[in-house]
Structures are given as C-alpha cells and as structure tokens.
Design a protein around this motif. Structure first.
Motif, PDB file in Angstrom:
ATOM      1  N   PRO A 121      -8.534 -38.463  -0.215  1.00  7.53           N
ATOM      2  CA  PRO A 121      -8.259 -37.751  -1.464  1.00  7.53           C
ATOM      3  C   PRO A 121      -7.944 -38.668  -2.650  1.00  7.53           C
ATOM      4  O   PRO A 121      -8.031 -38.240  -3.798  1.00  7.53           O
ATOM      5  CB  PRO A 121      -7.033 -36.886  -1.131  1.00  7.53           C
ATOM      6  CG  PRO A 121      -7.001 -36.802   0.334  1.00  7.53           C
ATOM      7  CD  PRO A 121      -7.627 -38.045   0.853  1.00  7.53           C
ATOM      8  N   THR A 168     -15.831 -26.578  -2.736  1.00  9.12           N
ATOM      9  CA  THR A 168     -14.814 -25.838  -1.983  1.00  9.12           C
ATOM     10  C   THR A 168     -15.027 -25.943  -0.473  1.00  9.12           C
ATOM     11  O   THR A 168     -14.078 -26.173   0.285  1.00  9.12           O
ATOM     12  CB  THR A 168     -14.819 -24.355  -2.410  1.00  9.12           C
ATOM     13  OG1 THR A 168     -14.615 -24.291  -3.823  1.00  9.12           O
ATOM     14  CG2 THR A 168     -13.740 -23.572  -1.700  1.00  9.12           C
ATOM     15  N   ARG A 178     -14.057 -29.352   0.774  1.00  9.00           N
ATOM     16  CA  ARG A 178     -12.601 -29.522   0.786  1.00  9.00           C
ATOM     17  C   ARG A 178     -11.972 -28.826   1.996  1.00  9.00           C
ATOM     18  O   ARG A 178     -11.045 -29.343   2.600  1.00  9.00           O
ATOM     19  CB  ARG A 178     -11.984 -29.010  -0.520  1.00  9.00           C
ATOM     20  CG  ARG A 178     -12.230 -29.948  -1.682  1.00  9.00           C
ATOM     21  CD  ARG A 178     -11.657 -29.352  -2.969  1.00  9.00           C
ATOM     22  NE  ARG A 178     -11.923 -30.226  -4.072  1.00  9.00           N
ATOM     23  CZ  ARG A 178     -11.029 -31.072  -4.589  1.00  9.00           C
ATOM     24  NH1 ARG A 178      -9.810 -31.135  -4.095  1.00  9.00           N
ATOM     25  NH2 ARG A 178     -11.351 -31.839  -5.595  1.00  9.00           N
ATOM     26  N   TRP A 179     -12.483 -27.650   2.340  1.00  9.28           N
ATOM     27  CA  TRP A 179     -11.983 -26.965   3.534  1.00  9.28           C
ATOM     28  C   TRP A 179     -12.346 -27.738   4.805  1.00  9.28           C
ATOM     29  O   TRP A 179     -11.538 -27.839   5.726  1.00  9.28           O
ATOM     30  CB  TRP A 179     -12.496 -25.532   3.598  1.00  9.28           C
ATOM     31  CG  TRP A 179     -11.711 -24.619   2.698  1.00  9.28           C
ATOM     32  CD1 TRP A 179     -12.108 -24.092   1.511  1.00  9.28           C
ATOM     33  CD2 TRP A 179     -10.375 -24.153   2.916  1.00  9.28           C
ATOM     34  NE1 TRP A 179     -11.102 -23.327   0.968  1.00  9.28           N
ATOM     35  CE2 TRP A 179     -10.033 -23.339   1.814  1.00  9.28           C
ATOM     36  CE3 TRP A 179      -9.436 -24.330   3.926  1.00  9.28           C
ATOM     37  CZ2 TRP A 179      -8.793 -22.710   1.705  1.00  9.28           C
ATOM     38  CZ3 TRP A 179      -8.196 -23.710   3.818  1.00  9.28           C
ATOM     39  CH2 TRP A 179      -7.892 -22.917   2.710  1.00  9.28           C
ATOM     40  N   TYR A 216     -12.786 -30.898   4.968  1.00  9.74           N
ATOM     41  CA  TYR A 216     -11.895 -32.056   4.963  1.00  9.74           C
ATOM     42  C   TYR A 216     -10.518 -31.680   5.519  1.00  9.74           C
ATOM     43  O   TYR A 216      -9.940 -32.396   6.341  1.00  9.74           O
ATOM     44  CB  TYR A 216     -11.750 -32.636   3.544  1.00  9.74           C
ATOM     45  CG  TYR A 216     -10.614 -33.616   3.453  1.00  9.74           C
ATOM     46  CD1 TYR A 216     -10.775 -34.916   3.928  1.00  9.74           C
ATOM     47  CD2 TYR A 216      -9.377 -33.231   2.953  1.00  9.74           C
ATOM     48  CE1 TYR A 216      -9.717 -35.811   3.887  1.00  9.74           C
ATOM     49  CE2 TYR A 216      -8.321 -34.120   2.912  1.00  9.74           C
ATOM     50  CZ  TYR A 216      -8.498 -35.407   3.382  1.00  9.74           C
ATOM     51  OH  TYR A 216      -7.443 -36.289   3.353  1.00  9.74           O
ATOM     52  N   LEU A 217      -9.992 -30.532   5.095  1.00 11.41           N
ATOM     53  CA  LEU A 217      -8.687 -30.077   5.574  1.00 11.41           C
ATOM     54  C   LEU A 217      -8.708 -29.875   7.094  1.00 11.41           C
ATOM     55  O   LEU A 217      -7.771 -30.270   7.791  1.00 11.41           O
ATOM     56  CB  LEU A 217      -8.283 -28.777   4.864  1.00 11.41           C
ATOM     57  CG  LEU A 217      -6.932 -28.198   5.269  1.00 11.41           C
ATOM     58  CD1 LEU A 217      -5.795 -29.155   4.904  1.00 11.41           C
ATOM     59  CD2 LEU A 217      -6.735 -26.838   4.609  1.00 11.41           C
ATOM     60  N   VAL A 218      -9.792 -29.292   7.592  1.00 15.08           N
ATOM     61  CA  VAL A 218      -9.931 -29.103   9.038  1.00 15.08           C
ATOM     62  C   VAL A 218      -9.968 -30.459   9.743  1.00 15.08           C
ATOM     63  O   VAL A 218      -9.298 -30.663  10.762  1.00 15.08           O
ATOM     64  CB  VAL A 218     -11.195 -28.274   9.363  1.00 15.08           C
ATOM     65  CG1 VAL A 218     -11.523 -28.303  10.849  1.00 15.08           C
ATOM     66  CG2 VAL A 218     -11.023 -26.830   8.879  1.00 15.08           C
ATOM     67  N   LEU A 278      -8.755 -33.352   8.717  1.00 19.57           N
ATOM     68  CA  LEU A 278      -7.441 -33.994   8.620  1.00 19.57           C
ATOM     69  C   LEU A 278      -6.442 -33.358   9.597  1.00 19.57           C
ATOM     70  O   LEU A 278      -5.749 -34.065  10.334  1.00 19.57           O
ATOM     71  CB  LEU A 278      -6.908 -33.893   7.184  1.00 19.57           C
ATOM     72  CG  LEU A 278      -5.558 -34.550   6.918  1.00 19.57           C
ATOM     73  CD1 LEU A 278      -5.652 -36.059   7.076  1.00 19.57           C
ATOM     74  CD2 LEU A 278      -5.070 -34.188   5.509  1.00 19.57           C
ATOM     75  N   GLY A 279      -6.380 -32.043   9.593  1.00 16.86           N
ATOM     76  CA  GLY A 279      -5.457 -31.351  10.495  1.00 16.86           C
ATOM     77  C   GLY A 279      -5.787 -31.601  11.962  1.00 16.86           C
ATOM     78  O   GLY A 279      -4.890 -31.822  12.793  1.00 16.86           O
ATOM     79  N   SER A 312     -12.325 -32.797  14.510  1.00 13.76           N
ATOM     80  CA  SER A 312     -12.111 -33.712  13.393  1.00 13.76           C
ATOM     81  C   SER A 312     -13.352 -34.552  13.099  1.00 13.76           C
ATOM     82  O   SER A 312     -13.767 -34.680  11.943  1.00 13.76           O
ATOM     83  CB  SER A 312     -10.917 -34.629  13.685  1.00 13.76           C
ATOM     84  OG  SER A 312     -10.678 -35.465  12.575  1.00 13.76           O
ATOM     85  N   SER A 328     -16.122 -32.269  11.653  1.00 18.78           N
ATOM     86  CA  SER A 328     -15.827 -31.841  10.280  1.00 18.78           C
ATOM     87  C   SER A 328     -15.946 -32.988   9.290  1.00 18.78           C
ATOM     88  O   SER A 328     -16.524 -32.830   8.207  1.00 18.78           O
ATOM     89  CB  SER A 328     -14.416 -31.249  10.200  1.00 18.78           C
ATOM     90  OG  SER A 328     -14.291 -30.161  11.059  1.00 18.78           O
TER      91      SER A 328
END
Length: 180
Positions: free
Chosen positions: A52, A62, A65-66, A68-70, A72-73, A119, A122
């Motif tokens: 980021p 969008t 970004r989602w 990426y969030l998946v 990272l988590g 991960s 994604s």
C-alpha cells in the motif's frame, strides 16, 4: 566400534515405538515441515505489508483492493497457523499433552496451507489483473488454486484413501499389507 540401535522391532520388521516416542517424532516432523513453509509465508506477508505504500497502489481498482485485502489477511492467518505449534509447545511444555499438541498442530498446518493458497492466489490475481486485465487474472488464480490444492491436499488425501481401501501401509521402500 559397533553401534547398537535402541529401536525396537516388531515381528513384521517394522520399527516399533511407544506412544510418547511417536508423538515426539510426529511433532518434530510437523515442525520441520512448518519451518519450510513459514519462511515463504513471512516473506509474502512482509511484501504484502509494503504494497500500500507504493505509488502504484492508488491506481488499483475496487476488485484489486479487495483481492489485496484477502491476500493480506490470508497471509497473516497462515503465519499465525504456522507459528502457533511452537508457541503452544512453549506454554504446554512438560504437561504430558504432546499427542494433543500433534493433532492440534496438524490442524493448524492444514489451515495454514489453505490460507497460504488463498493468499498466493489472491496476490497473484492482483498483479495479473493490474498487468493484463480480468480474464487472465481469473484464469491464473484458478489454475494456481487448483494445482496447489491438488499438490498439497487432494493428491495425498487420495493416496491415503487408496491405501486405506487396499489395506496396505506404505513405508519408505516397501508396501506392507495390514492385517484387518
């Protein structure tokens, strides 16, 4: 100098061990496997934490970004799962719970492997989508997820099922028919 083995041998010629020895060996084998995975997970996680702050991140849509969030988590979850057995071993040291720790560690390994597949898939999809668009990203992500799922979980589960069905036990260099 003659070396004598402390390993007991059963009638079938298979080395026998006590439940405690088996639990110790299984735990060591699990931790050794986790050592291989945890390095890759931590490198992936560290890289994802820096993304980021790069200039190009602001251009992600969008969906990316989602994704990426998946990624990272899931990398954080995989890291937690692969580190948990060593941390729990420290807390449960000399409590006589090694078999429980082995079963729990195996579960964490399976969950960590699943999170790592999510991960990696994604993160790869984000990069491929950024470079080539949606369809190649979907195809690449699906191909990676399917192959990793096959190589890490489905193929060994199939071998386990086949051996159980045929009544054989595979040991290095030999196949032994189990008595039922």
């Amino acid at each position: 100098m003659i070396r004598r083995s402390n390993t007991r041998t059963s009638i079938s010629g298979i080395p026998s061990e006590t439940h405690a020895e088996r639990a110790d060996r299984n735990f060591v084998e699990l931790l050794q496997g986790f050592r291989v995975a945890v390095t890759g997970v931590q490198v992936l996680f560290a890289f994802l934490l820096t993304v980021p702050f790069s200039i190009g991140f602001t251009r992600l849509g969008t969906v990316d970004r989602w994704l990426y969030l998946v990624a990272l988590g899931a990398a954080a979850l995989a890291s937690i799962c692969y580190i948990a057995p060593a941390a729990q071993h420290r807390v449960l040291f000399r409590q006589g719970l090694k078999e429980t720790l082995v079963r729990r560690s195996n579960m964490y390994g399976l969950l960590g492997g699943t999170a790592l597949i999510i991960s990696m898939t994604s993160a790869t999809a984000v990069v491929v989508d950024y470079l080539y668009g949606g369809l190649p990203a979907v195809l690449m992500g699906a191909a990676l997820a399917l192959f990793a799922g096959w190589a890490w979980f489905l193929q060994p589960a199939f071998v386990r099922w086949r051996n159980r069905k045929s009544g054989t036990l595979s040991l290095p260099g030999q196949r032994i028919r189990r008595s039922r």
